[in-house]
Design an enzyme around this catalytic site. Structure first.
Site, PDB file in Angstrom:
ATOM      1  N   ASP A 105      34.963  41.783  38.834  1.00  0.00           N
ATOM      2  CA  ASP A 105      36.280  41.354  38.363  1.00  0.00           C
ATOM      3  C   ASP A 105      36.426  41.582  36.860  1.00  0.00           C
ATOM      4  O   ASP A 105      35.428  41.669  36.142  1.00  0.00           O
ATOM      5  CB  ASP A 105      36.491  39.855  38.628  1.00  0.00           C
ATOM      6  CG  ASP A 105      36.580  39.537  40.100  1.00  0.00           C
ATOM      7  OD1 ASP A 105      36.823  40.467  40.889  1.00  0.00           O
ATOM      8  OD2 ASP A 105      36.405  38.354  40.443  1.00  0.00           O
TER       9      ASP A 105
HETATM   10  N1  URA Z   1      32.506  37.403  43.017  1.00  0.00           N
HETATM   11  C1  URA Z   1      33.589  37.195  42.226  1.00  0.00           C
HETATM   12  O1  URA Z   1      34.345  36.252  42.403  1.00  0.00           O
HETATM   13  N2  URA Z   1      33.798  38.088  41.221  1.00  0.00           N
HETATM   14  C2  URA Z   1      32.983  39.137  40.958  1.00  0.00           C
HETATM   15  O2  URA Z   1      33.234  39.894  40.014  1.00  0.00           O
HETATM   16  C3  URA Z   1      31.874  39.319  41.796  1.00  0.00           C
HETATM   17  C4  URA Z   1      31.654  38.440  42.821  1.00  0.00           C
END
Ligand code: URA
Length: 233
Positions: A105
């Site tokens: 993310d």
């Molecule tokens: N889970 C999440 O919520 N975000 C990420 O970037 C990776 C795993």
């Protein structure tokens, strides 16, 4: 061409816009080399990294590239974005054509793999591969042992109609957990902690399978995977 594997006659026909009957003639005349050897079998399967030459000219000659990056917070795991810098923007010019193997993310950091090898990417990210990914997660509120069993039991996500695979949660300190997942659902870790109304403050991926984020890499830096790292996967 969509798939990474093609029958030799189809590959030559598509790349040279020659009909397949004529391609057969080219093969019979021994004008085609695959990885340096004369190729005569129309059924030979050509992979994305096989070198194919016709009359001494390369029709395909691509080397596989595998990189790890220390992704910074605030950079998007995408090839293009109108608002934010992308991880591709952080790469040296010779690596701009790579794609991302398993996103993080915008506000997550840590280990990101990039490659031009579609097959490798698919294998690594397919739900069947069960490659373990480890994350260090900092939370707003205190952790309790309840989290451990809830993560291990799996959580039902009605939107996708799936139950998450058993995940491992280790409490490192009051606000820090190590989470190991075998899959990568949309915002999975945030949504799992969301069940406890416990917002994720920081999320950092430390490993993918046996590959560990190189501590010598500063945020935004990348390096080629070593042979040992590639062989270990
Ligand atoms: N889970 C999440 O919520 N975000 C990420 O970037 C990776 C795993």
């Amino acid at each position: 061409m969509q798939s990474n594997k093609h029958r030799l006659d189809r590959f030559i026909s598509a790349t040279t816009t020659t009909n397949r009957k004529h391609v057969r003639l080219m093969l019979a005349q021994k004008r085609v080399l695959v990885n340096g050897s004369v190729a005569t079998d129309i059924n030979q399967i050509i992979g994305q990294f096989d070198k194919v030459e016709l009359d001494g000219l390369a029709l395909q000659d691509k080397q596989p590239i595998y990189l790890m990056m220390h992704k910074p917070v605030g950079v998007v795991s995408a090839t293009k974005d109108d608002q934010h810098k992308t991880v591709i923007d952080l790469l040296p010019p010779e690596y701009k054509g790579l794609h991302i193997t398993g996103r993080l993310d915008l506000n997550s950091s840590g280990l990101l793999l990039l490659t031009n090898d579609g097959e490798w990417s698919r294998e690594l990210t397919s739900p069947e591969s069960k490659v373990k990914k480890c994350y260090e997660v900092t939370l707003e509120n205190s952790l309790t042992t309840e989290y451990i069993s809830a993560f291990a039991a799996g959580m039902y996500f009605p939107f996708e109609d799936i139950t998450t695979r058993p995940a491992q949660l280790e409490i490192k300190s009051e606000f820090i957990a190590k989470v190991t997942l075998e899959e990568g659902r949309y915002h999975q870790i945030k949504r799992m902690f969301g069940r406890f109304r416990n917002p994720v403050v920081k999320l950092h991926r430390t490993s993918i399978g046996p590959i560990l984020l190189d501590k010598a890499l500063s945020t935004g830096e990348s390096r080629l995977l070593t042979k040992d790292e590639l062989d270990s996967l």
